[in-house]
Write a protein that holds these residues in place. Sequence first.
Motif, PDB file in Angstrom:
ATOM      1  N   SER A  17       0.893  -1.145  -0.213  1.00  0.00           N
ATOM      2  CA  SER A  17      -0.064   0.019   0.348  1.00  0.00           C
ATOM      3  C   SER A  17       1.085   1.501  -0.173  1.00  0.00           C
ATOM      4  O   SER A  17       2.121   0.559  -0.066  1.00  0.00           O
ATOM      5  CB  SER A  17      -0.904   0.293   1.128  1.00  0.00           C
ATOM      6  OG  SER A  17      -0.038   0.029   2.071  1.00  0.00           O
ATOM      7  N   GLY A  18       0.190   2.435  -0.469  1.00  0.00           N
ATOM      8  CA  GLY A  18       0.826   3.892  -0.369  1.00  0.00           C
ATOM      9  C   GLY A  18       1.533   3.806   1.666  1.00  0.00           C
ATOM     10  O   GLY A  18       2.207   4.588   1.592  1.00  0.00           O
ATOM     11  N   THR A  19       0.202   3.510   2.331  1.00  0.00           N
ATOM     12  CA  THR A  19       0.835   3.585   3.854  1.00  0.00           C
ATOM     13  C   THR A  19       2.257   3.000   3.985  1.00  0.00           C
ATOM     14  O   THR A  19       3.091   3.601   4.904  1.00  0.00           O
ATOM     15  CB  THR A  19      -0.415   3.474   4.420  1.00  0.00           C
ATOM     16  OG1 THR A  19      -1.833   3.806   4.178  1.00  0.00           O
ATOM     17  CG2 THR A  19       0.164   2.757   6.241  1.00  0.00           C
ATOM     18  N   ILE A  22       4.930   4.818   2.583  1.00  0.00           N
ATOM     19  CA  ILE A  22       5.439   5.766   3.278  1.00  0.00           C
ATOM     20  C   ILE A  22       6.085   5.492   4.680  1.00  0.00           C
ATOM     21  O   ILE A  22       6.549   6.067   5.257  1.00  0.00           O
ATOM     22  CB  ILE A  22       4.286   6.413   4.129  1.00  0.00           C
ATOM     23  CG1 ILE A  22       3.641   7.341   2.851  1.00  0.00           C
ATOM     24  CG2 ILE A  22       4.399   7.506   5.017  1.00  0.00           C
ATOM     25  CD1 ILE A  22       2.306   7.466   3.284  1.00  0.00           C
ATOM     26  N   HIS A  50      -0.652  13.151   5.427  1.00  0.00           N
ATOM     27  CA  HIS A  50      -1.717  11.627   5.390  1.00  0.00           C
ATOM     28  C   HIS A  50      -1.641  10.973   6.741  1.00  0.00           C
ATOM     29  O   HIS A  50      -0.172  11.071   6.860  1.00  0.00           O
ATOM     30  CB  HIS A  50      -0.846  11.128   4.258  1.00  0.00           C
ATOM     31  CG  HIS A  50      -2.507   9.842   4.711  1.00  0.00           C
ATOM     32  ND1 HIS A  50      -1.453   8.741   4.709  1.00  0.00           N
ATOM     33  CD2 HIS A  50      -3.803   9.825   4.374  1.00  0.00           C
ATOM     34  CE1 HIS A  50      -3.277   7.595   4.493  1.00  0.00           C
ATOM     35  NE2 HIS A  50      -4.080   8.644   3.893  1.00  0.00           N
ATOM     36  N   HIS A 102      -4.086  15.869   0.313  1.00  0.00           N
ATOM     37  CA  HIS A 102      -5.293  15.014  -0.902  1.00  0.00           C
ATOM     38  C   HIS A 102      -6.460  14.712   0.154  1.00  0.00           C
ATOM     39  O   HIS A 102      -7.573  14.595  -0.442  1.00  0.00           O
ATOM     40  CB  HIS A 102      -4.743  13.777   0.680  1.00  0.00           C
ATOM     41  CG  HIS A 102      -5.067  13.591   1.586  1.00  0.00           C
ATOM     42  ND1 HIS A 102      -4.126  14.125   2.423  1.00  0.00           N
ATOM     43  CD2 HIS A 102      -5.102  12.800   3.186  1.00  0.00           C
ATOM     44  CE1 HIS A 102      -3.961  14.339   3.517  1.00  0.00           C
ATOM     45  NE2 HIS A 102      -4.543  13.140   4.476  1.00  0.00           N
ATOM     46  N   ASP A 127       5.704  12.413  -0.142  1.00  0.00           N
ATOM     47  CA  ASP A 127       4.777  11.488  -0.530  1.00  0.00           C
ATOM     48  C   ASP A 127       3.467  12.277  -1.292  1.00  0.00           C
ATOM     49  O   ASP A 127       3.317  13.378  -1.552  1.00  0.00           O
ATOM     50  CB  ASP A 127       3.624  11.749   1.079  1.00  0.00           C
ATOM     51  CG  ASP A 127       2.249  10.854   0.349  1.00  0.00           C
ATOM     52  OD1 ASP A 127       2.210  10.016  -0.981  1.00  0.00           O
ATOM     53  OD2 ASP A 127       1.564  11.514   1.503  1.00  0.00           O
ATOM     54  N   CYS A 129       1.033  10.387  -3.400  1.00  0.00           N
ATOM     55  CA  CYS A 129       0.376   9.049  -3.439  1.00  0.00           C
ATOM     56  C   CYS A 129      -0.763   9.803  -4.363  1.00  0.00           C
ATOM     57  O   CYS A 129      -1.140   8.747  -5.100  1.00  0.00           O
ATOM     58  CB  CYS A 129      -0.193   8.323  -2.009  1.00  0.00           C
ATOM     59  SG  CYS A 129       1.086   7.323  -1.318  1.00  0.00           S
ATOM     60  N   GLN A 130      -0.733  10.992  -3.826  1.00  0.00           N
ATOM     61  CA  GLN A 130      -1.964  11.556  -4.783  1.00  0.00           C
ATOM     62  C   GLN A 130      -1.487  12.464  -5.760  1.00  0.00           C
ATOM     63  O   GLN A 130      -2.972  12.267  -7.031  1.00  0.00           O
ATOM     64  CB  GLN A 130      -2.710  13.128  -4.151  1.00  0.00           C
ATOM     65  CG  GLN A 130      -3.193  12.454  -2.821  1.00  0.00           C
ATOM     66  CD  GLN A 130      -4.997  11.892  -3.116  1.00  0.00           C
ATOM     67  OE1 GLN A 130      -5.241  12.906  -4.777  1.00  0.00           O
ATOM     68  NE2 GLN A 130      -5.318  11.262  -2.109  1.00  0.00           N
ATOM     69  N   SER A 150       1.073   5.047  -4.438  1.00  0.00           N
ATOM     70  CA  SER A 150      -0.130   3.716  -4.688  1.00  0.00           C
ATOM     71  C   SER A 150      -0.960   3.664  -5.766  1.00  0.00           C
ATOM     72  O   SER A 150      -1.441   4.509  -6.529  1.00  0.00           O
ATOM     73  CB  SER A 150      -0.883   4.755  -2.779  1.00  0.00           C
ATOM     74  OG  SER A 150      -1.938   4.015  -3.288  1.00  0.00           O
ATOM     75  N   LYS A 153      -4.726   4.797  -6.659  1.00  0.00           N
ATOM     76  CA  LYS A 153      -4.800   6.174  -7.192  1.00  0.00           C
ATOM     77  C   LYS A 153      -4.738   7.299  -8.359  1.00  0.00           C
ATOM     78  O   LYS A 153      -4.920   7.648  -8.991  1.00  0.00           O
ATOM     79  CB  LYS A 153      -4.019   7.089  -6.431  1.00  0.00           C
ATOM     80  CG  LYS A 153      -3.977   7.078  -5.153  1.00  0.00           C
ATOM     81  CD  LYS A 153      -5.127   7.548  -4.221  1.00  0.00           C
ATOM     82  CE  LYS A 153      -4.889   7.553  -2.289  1.00  0.00           C
ATOM     83  NZ  LYS A 153      -5.910   7.559  -2.038  1.00  0.00           N
TER      84      LYS A 153
HETATM   85  C1  LIG Z   1      -1.952  12.042   0.359  1.00  0.00           C
HETATM   86  C2  LIG Z   1      -1.689   9.775   0.594  1.00  0.00           C
HETATM   87  N1  LIG Z   1      -0.446   9.601   1.334  1.00  0.00           N
HETATM   88  C3  LIG Z   1      -1.346   8.364   1.079  1.00  0.00           C
HETATM   89  C4  LIG Z   1      -2.109   7.111   1.305  1.00  0.00           C
HETATM   90  C5  LIG Z   1      -2.472   6.144   1.606  1.00  0.00           C
HETATM   91  O1  LIG Z   1      -1.881   5.156   0.676  1.00  0.00           O
HETATM   92  P1  LIG Z   1      -3.106   3.495   0.645  1.00  0.00           P
HETATM   93  O2  LIG Z   1      -4.315   4.173   0.279  1.00  0.00           O
HETATM   94  O3  LIG Z   1      -2.263   2.448  -0.829  1.00  0.00           O
HETATM   95  O4  LIG Z   1      -2.432   2.918   1.720  1.00  0.00           O
HETATM   96  C6  LIG Z   1      -3.069   8.092   0.563  1.00  0.00           C
HETATM   97  C7  LIG Z   1      -4.298   7.548   0.168  1.00  0.00           C
HETATM   98  O5  LIG Z   1      -5.468   8.259   0.784  1.00  0.00           O
HETATM   99  C8  LIG Z   1      -3.061   9.924   0.695  1.00  0.00           C
HETATM  100  O6  LIG Z   1      -4.218   9.751   0.041  1.00  0.00           O
END
Ligand SMILES: Cc1ncc(COP(=O)(O)O)c(C=O)c1O
Length: 341
Positions: A17-19, A22, A50, A102, A127, A129-130, A150, A153
Motif C-alpha cells: 500500500s501507499g501507507t 510511507i 496523510h 489529499h 509522499d 500518493c495523490q 499508491s 490512485k
Molecule cells: C497523500 C496520501 N498519502 C498516503 C496515502 C495512503 O495510501 P494507501 O491508501 O495506498 O495506503 C493516501 C491515501 O489516500 C494519500 O492520499
Amino acid sequence: MAETLGVPESGLVWTGSGTEAIALAVLGSARAAERRGDRRRHLVTSAVEHSSVLAACERLRDEAGYGLSVVGVDRSGVVDAAEVVAALRDDTLAVHLQHANHEVGALQPTHEVSVACRERGVLLHVDACQTVGQLGLTLGTLGADLLSGSSAKFGGPRGVGFLAIGDRGRVDALVAGDERQRRRRAGMEDVPGIAAAAVALTVATSRLDTERSARELVRRHLRARLPAAVEDLEVHGPLADAHPGIVAASALYVDGEALVAELDSAGVAVHSGSSCATTSGRPSHVLVAMGVLTHGHVRIGIGPDHDVTDADRFVDALTDAVGRLRAHTGLRRRPAPQETA
Ligand SMILES: Cc1ncc(COP(=O)(O)O)c(C=O)c1O
C-alpha cells in the motif's frame, strides 16, 4: 514504472500500500541511518500530511526519542517553504512532505524545500500518493530522495504501493527474512497487481495532459459555482497550484456525515471528514490546521470522465441536500444584514 518515475529499476521497492511505502520511507530511512552510525535524530514534517506520515513520524518521536517539528500551513493548506527551511537543525535527518494534499488539493513547494535539504545533507521524502499518474512528475522534478506512491490512485489495483529511491536514499527493511527486493522488503510481491499497476500508470501518463486540463476546467467551474449556489459555504484549498481532481468545501449548519448520506441517496458519492478516517467522527486534522470550518465538510473527487454537466448536477444535488438538512434541523441561515436592523 521506474522509467516514468525517473529511477533505475533497482530503485523501486514494491509494498502492499501507499501507507506501507510511507512507513518504509520514514522508519526505514531512520533505521538505515542509525545502522550507519548517523547520530541525527530530528525530523520535519507538516501538519497536513496523510495520517500514515504523521503516525510513522510520531512513532519515531515516541519510541525512539526523535525530535519532531511539525510545520503549519496557511488558510489554503499550503506549507511555506521558508518555514520548513527554518525548522531544519544540525541534527535533522529527514523532511517528510506531501506533493499534493489529499483533502484540499494544495500543491506543496517540494522543489524549494529540496534545494535547502540538498545543501544541508538532509533527506527529502515526498509522499506523492495523490499525484503519481495524475500530474507529470519524477523523483528529479520533485527534488526528492524518496518518493512514495499508491497504485489505486491512478486507476491501478488496490494493495500495490511503491517507494522510489534516488541516489542519496537509503532504507532498511521493516519486514525482514529473505533477500527479495534487494533486502528492502521481504515476502512475496503481488506480481499480477504490480503488472496491472504498471499498465495503469502507462495509460494514465499517456492521457496526462488532456485529462489534466479537462479536470481543471471542471474544478474551476465547481469552485466558481458552489459559493454562489449554497449560502454560507466555504470552498477550501488554493485556486491555482492545486490538484486538478480535488475540490473541498464546508457548509455551515449541516453535519458532514448527514450531507454524505443525503447526497448518496441522490446518487452522488463524496467523502466527509478526514478522507481516510471517516469512522472516527473526528474533524479532519487538515482543516483544523488550516483554521477553516470543519463542520459540514465534503471532499469532491473529479475523475477523468467527469464534465461540466456532471459538475452542474452535483451543485444542484448539493443545493437540495443542504436545503433539506437545514430545513430539517430547523437551523436557520444567517439573517441578511437588513433583517438584523
Ligand atoms: C497523500 C496520501 N498519502 C498516503 C496515502 C495512503 O495510501 P494507501 O491508501 O495506498 O495506503 C493516501 C491515501 O489516500 C494519500 O492520499
